[in-house]
Design an enzyme around this catalytic site. Structure first.
Site, PDB file in Angstrom:
ATOM      1  N   ASP A 170     166.442 -51.069 106.737  1.00  0.00           N
ATOM      2  CA  ASP A 170     167.682 -51.062 105.951  1.00  0.00           C
ATOM      3  C   ASP A 170     168.588 -52.148 106.517  1.00  0.00           C
ATOM      4  O   ASP A 170     169.296 -51.925 107.507  1.00  0.00           O
ATOM      5  CB  ASP A 170     168.371 -49.687 106.012  1.00  0.00           C
ATOM      6  CG  ASP A 170     169.553 -49.594 105.041  1.00  0.00           C
ATOM      7  OD1 ASP A 170     170.176 -50.648 104.759  1.00  0.00           O
ATOM      8  OD2 ASP A 170     169.841 -48.480 104.564  1.00  0.00           O
ATOM      9  N   ALA A 230     163.182 -41.331  95.317  1.00  0.00           N
ATOM     10  CA  ALA A 230     164.431 -42.057  95.020  1.00  0.00           C
ATOM     11  C   ALA A 230     164.565 -42.283  93.516  1.00  0.00           C
ATOM     12  O   ALA A 230     165.237 -41.500  92.818  1.00  0.00           O
ATOM     13  CB  ALA A 230     164.476 -43.360  95.798  1.00  0.00           C
ATOM     14  N   ARG A 231     163.937 -43.321  93.004  1.00  0.00           N
ATOM     15  CA  ARG A 231     163.969 -43.577  91.568  1.00  0.00           C
ATOM     16  C   ARG A 231     162.647 -44.222  91.148  1.00  0.00           C
ATOM     17  O   ARG A 231     162.090 -45.048  91.884  1.00  0.00           O
ATOM     18  CB  ARG A 231     165.114 -44.536  91.195  1.00  0.00           C
ATOM     19  CG  ARG A 231     166.492 -43.885  91.094  1.00  0.00           C
ATOM     20  CD  ARG A 231     166.598 -42.923  89.915  1.00  0.00           C
ATOM     21  NE  ARG A 231     167.906 -42.284  89.797  1.00  0.00           N
ATOM     22  CZ  ARG A 231     168.234 -41.111  90.340  1.00  0.00           C
ATOM     23  NH1 ARG A 231     167.373 -40.430  91.066  1.00  0.00           N
ATOM     24  NH2 ARG A 231     169.439 -40.592  90.138  1.00  0.00           N
ATOM     25  N   GLU A 260     160.828 -41.074  82.340  1.00  0.00           N
ATOM     26  CA  GLU A 260     160.889 -39.623  82.543  1.00  0.00           C
ATOM     27  C   GLU A 260     161.236 -38.928  81.240  1.00  0.00           C
ATOM     28  O   GLU A 260     162.220 -39.319  80.608  1.00  0.00           O
ATOM     29  CB  GLU A 260     161.912 -39.286  83.621  1.00  0.00           C
ATOM     30  CG  GLU A 260     161.495 -39.824  84.984  1.00  0.00           C
ATOM     31  CD  GLU A 260     162.390 -39.362  86.146  1.00  0.00           C
ATOM     32  OE1 GLU A 260     163.351 -38.610  85.919  1.00  0.00           O
ATOM     33  OE2 GLU A 260     162.111 -39.761  87.275  1.00  0.00           O
ATOM     34  N   HIS A 279     160.971 -34.558  89.078  1.00  0.00           N
ATOM     35  CA  HIS A 279     162.337 -34.948  89.461  1.00  0.00           C
ATOM     36  C   HIS A 279     163.173 -33.700  89.779  1.00  0.00           C
ATOM     37  O   HIS A 279     164.272 -33.528  89.260  1.00  0.00           O
ATOM     38  CB  HIS A 279     162.998 -35.779  88.340  1.00  0.00           C
ATOM     39  CG  HIS A 279     164.159 -36.602  88.852  1.00  0.00           C
ATOM     40  ND1 HIS A 279     164.558 -37.775  88.272  1.00  0.00           N
ATOM     41  CD2 HIS A 279     165.024 -36.406  89.893  1.00  0.00           C
ATOM     42  CE1 HIS A 279     165.597 -38.271  88.923  1.00  0.00           C
ATOM     43  NE2 HIS A 279     165.895 -37.456  89.912  1.00  0.00           N
ATOM     44  N   ALA A 282     166.100 -32.199  94.101  1.00  0.00           N
ATOM     45  CA  ALA A 282     167.463 -31.742  94.425  1.00  0.00           C
ATOM     46  C   ALA A 282     167.810 -30.452  93.690  1.00  0.00           C
ATOM     47  O   ALA A 282     168.977 -30.089  93.606  1.00  0.00           O
ATOM     48  CB  ALA A 282     168.477 -32.829  94.077  1.00  0.00           C
TER      49      ALA A 282
HETATM   50  N1  NAD Z   1     164.795 -37.025  93.454  1.00  0.00           N
HETATM   51  C1  NAD Z   1     166.030 -36.597  93.345  1.00  0.00           C
HETATM   52  O1  NAD Z   1     166.290 -35.559  92.771  1.00  0.00           O
HETATM   53  C2  NAD Z   1     167.145 -37.395  93.968  1.00  0.00           C
HETATM   54  C3  NAD Z   1     168.298 -36.730  94.391  1.00  0.00           C
HETATM   55  C4  NAD Z   1     169.293 -37.457  95.016  1.00  0.00           C
HETATM   56  C5  NAD Z   1     169.164 -38.824  95.167  1.00  0.00           C
HETATM   57  N2  NAD Z   1     168.068 -39.462  94.707  1.00  0.00           N
HETATM   58  C6  NAD Z   1     167.922 -40.902  94.895  1.00  0.00           C
HETATM   59  O2  NAD Z   1     167.692 -41.148  96.277  1.00  0.00           O
HETATM   60  C7  NAD Z   1     168.093 -42.480  96.593  1.00  0.00           C
HETATM   61  C8  NAD Z   1     168.883 -42.500  97.878  1.00  0.00           C
HETATM   62  O3  NAD Z   1     170.053 -41.703  97.772  1.00  0.00           O
HETATM   63  P1  NAD Z   1     171.120 -41.673  98.977  1.00  0.00           P
HETATM   64  O4  NAD Z   1     172.097 -40.620  98.637  1.00  0.00           O
HETATM   65  O5  NAD Z   1     170.416 -41.615 100.293  1.00  0.00           O
HETATM   66  O6  NAD Z   1     171.774 -43.111  98.794  1.00  0.00           O
HETATM   67  P2  NAD Z   1     172.670 -43.919  99.845  1.00  0.00           P
HETATM   68  O7  NAD Z   1     173.491 -44.834  99.033  1.00  0.00           O
HETATM   69  O8  NAD Z   1     173.337 -42.977 100.797  1.00  0.00           O
HETATM   70  O9  NAD Z   1     171.573 -44.757 100.671  1.00  0.00           O
HETATM   71  C9  NAD Z   1     170.862 -45.849 100.158  1.00  0.00           C
HETATM   72  C10 NAD Z   1     170.534 -46.753 101.324  1.00  0.00           C
HETATM   73  O10 NAD Z   1     169.709 -47.806 100.825  1.00  0.00           O
HETATM   74  C11 NAD Z   1     170.084 -49.021 101.501  1.00  0.00           C
HETATM   75  N3  NAD Z   1     169.685 -50.153 100.671  1.00  0.00           N
HETATM   76  C12 NAD Z   1     170.227 -50.566  99.498  1.00  0.00           C
HETATM   77  N4  NAD Z   1     169.559 -51.656  99.029  1.00  0.00           N
HETATM   78  C13 NAD Z   1     168.580 -51.908  99.929  1.00  0.00           C
HETATM   79  C14 NAD Z   1     167.562 -52.894 100.007  1.00  0.00           C
HETATM   80  N5  NAD Z   1     167.411 -53.818  99.040  1.00  0.00           N
HETATM   81  N6  NAD Z   1     166.728 -52.868 101.062  1.00  0.00           N
HETATM   82  C15 NAD Z   1     166.854 -51.929 102.038  1.00  0.00           C
HETATM   83  N7  NAD Z   1     167.816 -50.979 102.033  1.00  0.00           N
HETATM   84  C16 NAD Z   1     168.659 -50.964 100.983  1.00  0.00           C
HETATM   85  C17 NAD Z   1     171.590 -48.908 101.652  1.00  0.00           C
HETATM   86  O11 NAD Z   1     172.041 -49.725 102.719  1.00  0.00           O
HETATM   87  C18 NAD Z   1     171.767 -47.421 101.957  1.00  0.00           C
HETATM   88  O12 NAD Z   1     171.806 -47.177 103.346  1.00  0.00           O
HETATM   89  C19 NAD Z   1     168.833 -42.989  95.360  1.00  0.00           C
HETATM   90  O13 NAD Z   1     167.943 -43.777  94.588  1.00  0.00           O
HETATM   91  C20 NAD Z   1     169.143 -41.729  94.582  1.00  0.00           C
HETATM   92  O14 NAD Z   1     169.259 -41.998  93.201  1.00  0.00           O
HETATM   93  C21 NAD Z   1     167.046 -38.770  94.122  1.00  0.00           C
END
Ligand code: NAD
Length: 322
Positions: A170, A230-231, A260, A279, A282
């Site tokens: 990161d 994540a996505r 989806e 999905h 959460a």
């Molecule tokens: N599956 C689910 O139900 C669910 C639930 C919640 C969140 N999510 C997804 O999980 C992911 C993470 O959520 P979060 O709350 O931890 O987000 P966050 O914003 O707290 O963390 C994201 C991290 O990614 C880093 N980052 C951004 N671009 C980057 C890159 N190009 N290379 C390396 N690092 C990079 C950022 O510095 C940050 O630390 C998101 O995509 C969110 O949509 C999914």
């Protein structure tokens, strides 16, 4: 003031909105035509995963806030929200634990052959257990975490509990912070080469679309297990299917998909070395309740009581004239 709930949420959220005298209603049909009609007089919106096109925003002159029930916001156009001075809320403290537990579940299921073992037991083949493919320990394996935000850090903590070596890519987080959490900062290239497990926690955007594609799979170890909660779209699904089919990597666990719900004939559906969930990482009861409460409190505080607003839940606070 009217608040639209777009997608079902826990009743605790409804109670908060109603107790502040807001008129609350649910929108169940997420088609743009219906959204335009039903949101036309809304001042606020609590939004699950439905896509909100800009043409819908144009039809909502009173809309002041969209509070996402979750943390990702790729279903809205942030620049357009800024232009229209509409606030965007997220539930920043609600879902890291549930998603991190889901990651551990996928890691462990895939590592321990749980589905095959269950099937063998039910099929009356108890004594054939040694014919099952090898399974492994997590102990002292290398885990690579891509993205060290809220969820990445919660996953790291749990992986350290299993006594794995946790590596983090990161570039936006200072190496000292990564080290202070007991993890090792690493480049993407090096991390992919040494990882036994990979877990993705990046936002989906232009930089991260197809972040893991054919070239990245070529760099991975044959025993590598990759999990994406994540996505969809951060892993190229066609390339993933090829890597799994050719056993370039061992297995994958996905909670999120490019499209989806995924089509019935999705190439990953026929592969035995995948574990797929809809999905719902959460959607534990505790997490749904926390997300509903946090999203609805953000709406109430933004519209009626700014002093109480948790600013870290307001994505575009620097772009709003409030
Ligand atoms: N599956 C689910 O139900 C669910 C639930 C919640 C969140 N999510 C997804 O999980 C992911 C993470 O959520 P979060 O709350 O931890 O987000 P966050 O914003 O707290 O963390 C994201 C991290 O990614 C880093 N980052 C951004 N671009 C980057 C890159 N190009 N290379 C390396 N690092 C990079 C950022 O510095 C940050 O630390 C998101 O995509 C969110 O949509 C999914």
């Amino acid at each position: 003031m009217k608040i639209a709930i777009v997608g079902p949420i826990h009743e605790a959220g409804w109670e908060i909105l109603k107790s502040h005298g807001l008129e609350v209603y649910e929108v169940t049909d997420p088609s743009p035509a219906n959204l335009k009609k039903e949101l036309s007089t809304a001042s606020g919106m609590v939004l699950r995963t439905a896509k909100i096109p800009n043409e819908v925003l144009d039809a909502c002159p009173d809309l002041k806030i969209i509070a996402r029930h979750g943390v990702g916001y790729d279903n809205v156009d942030l620049d357009y929200l800024n232009k229209k001075n509409i606030a965007l809320g997220i539930t920043s403290t609600a879902n890291a634990i549930s998603v991190a537990e889901h990651v551990m579940t996928l890691f462990l299921h895939l590592t321990k052959n749980i589905l095959l073992s269950d099937q063998l037991t039910r099929d009356g083949k108890f004594s054939e257990k040694s014919k099952l493919p090898n399974f492994f320990e997590l102990y002292q394996k290398n885990v690579l975490i891509l993205g060290f935000g809220r969820i990445g850090q919660a996953v790291a903590k749990r992986c350290l509990g299993f006594e794995t070596n946790v590596y983090v890519y990161d570039p936006y987080i200072k190496p000292e912070i990564i080290k202070s959490k007991g993890c090792h900062p690493i480049s993407k290239e090096e991390g992919l080469k040494i990882a036994d497990y990979i877990s993705i926690h990046l936002p989906l955007n232009d930089q991260t679309k197809n972040f893991i594609s054919a070239a990245e799979f070529q760099d991975m170890k044959k025993n590598c297990i990759i999990v994406n909660t994540a996505r969809g779209g951060i892993i190229n699904e066609g390339d993933l299917a090829n890597a799994l089919q050719s056993q370039t990597i061992a297995a994958a666990g996905l909670d999120v998909f490019e499209e989806e719900p995924p089509q019935n004939n999705h190439p990953l559906f026929s592969l035995p070395n995948t574990l797929l969930t809809p999905h719902n990482a959460a959607l534990s009861l505790e997490c749904r309740r926390r997300m509903a409460i946090e999203a609805c409190e953000t709406v109430v505080h933004y519209l009626k009581d700014r002093e109480k607003l948790n600013l870290s839940n307001l994505v575009n606070k620097d772009h709003l004239s409030i």
